[in-house]
Design a protein around this motif. Structure first.
Motif, short mmCIF file in Angstrom:
data_model
loop_
_atom_site.label_atom_id
_atom_site.label_comp_id
_atom_site.label_asym_id
_atom_site.label_seq_id
_atom_site.Cartn_x
_atom_site.Cartn_y
_atom_site.Cartn_z
N GLU A 122 0.83 -1.21 0.00
CA GLU A 122 0.00 0.00 0.00
C GLU A 122 0.87 1.26 0.00
N ALA A 123 1.91 1.25 0.83
CA ALA A 123 2.83 2.40 0.88
C ALA A 123 3.56 2.55 -0.46
N HIS A 125 2.44 1.67 -3.37
CA HIS A 125 1.44 2.18 -4.32
C HIS A 125 1.29 3.70 -4.18
N ARG A 126 1.22 4.19 -2.95
CA ARG A 126 1.10 5.64 -2.70
C ARG A 126 2.32 6.40 -3.22
N GLU A 129 2.12 6.58 -6.99
CA GLU A 129 1.14 7.59 -7.43
C GLU A 129 1.75 8.99 -7.36
N GLN A 130 2.50 9.28 -6.32
CA GLN A 130 3.11 10.60 -6.16
C GLN A 130 4.12 10.90 -7.27
N ARG A 134 3.39 3.58 -11.98
CA ARG A 134 2.43 2.61 -11.45
C ARG A 134 2.63 1.22 -12.08
#
Length: 138
Positions: A122-123, A125-126, A129-130, A134
């Motif tokens: 999850e981290a 993925h974040r 995104e920043q 992806r």
């Protein structure tokens, strides 16, 4: 970023920003590019960059590369260009491959540092995104 950039030399075994693999950063090139000397084994999953083009010059070994619907092998001495917005993946054939990774424009070193320190999927993925990077189901 500075108004004036000086030329510079990175001697063998050294790097910028206390990272021996980082040969050029967004800070040392005024944002123009980032260059790494790195070793690739299994490589990353299929992914896409929204912001930068990615290039490799294979120094030792051999890579298998997938870019969009194209697939090819890149032996030592080969140059590979992977344009932004095209899903791509690469991995070593046999032994790990040593290469120069070039990203244009610069800044991907910040992504690599943050993704390496991310605690879980999850981290990661974040962080992706920043930075406009992806993983693509594939």
């Amino acid at each position: 970023m500075t108004d004036f950039l000086a030329g510079y030399l990175v001697p063998p075994g050294a790097g910028v920003a206390d990272d021996p693999g980082l040969k050029a950063s967004q800070r040392s090139t005024g944002g123009a590019l980032s260059v790494f000397e790195t070793t690739i084994g299994a490589g990353p999953p299929l992914h896409v960059h929204d912001r930068e083009d990615e290039c490799f010059y294979v120094l030792d070994g051999e890579l298998s590369v997938r870019c969009g619907s194209d697939a090819f092998d890149a032996a030592a001495g080969s140059f590979v260009f992977l344009p932004r917005s095209r899903p791509h993946q690469f991995w070593a054939i046999g032994q790990p491959a040593r290469l120069l990774l070039i990203a244009v424009p610069g800044g991907i070193e910040d992504y690599f540092q943050r993704i390496t320190n991310a605690s879980d999927d999850e981290a990661r993925h974040r962080v992706g995104e920043q930075y406009g990077i992806r993983v693509v189901p594939g």
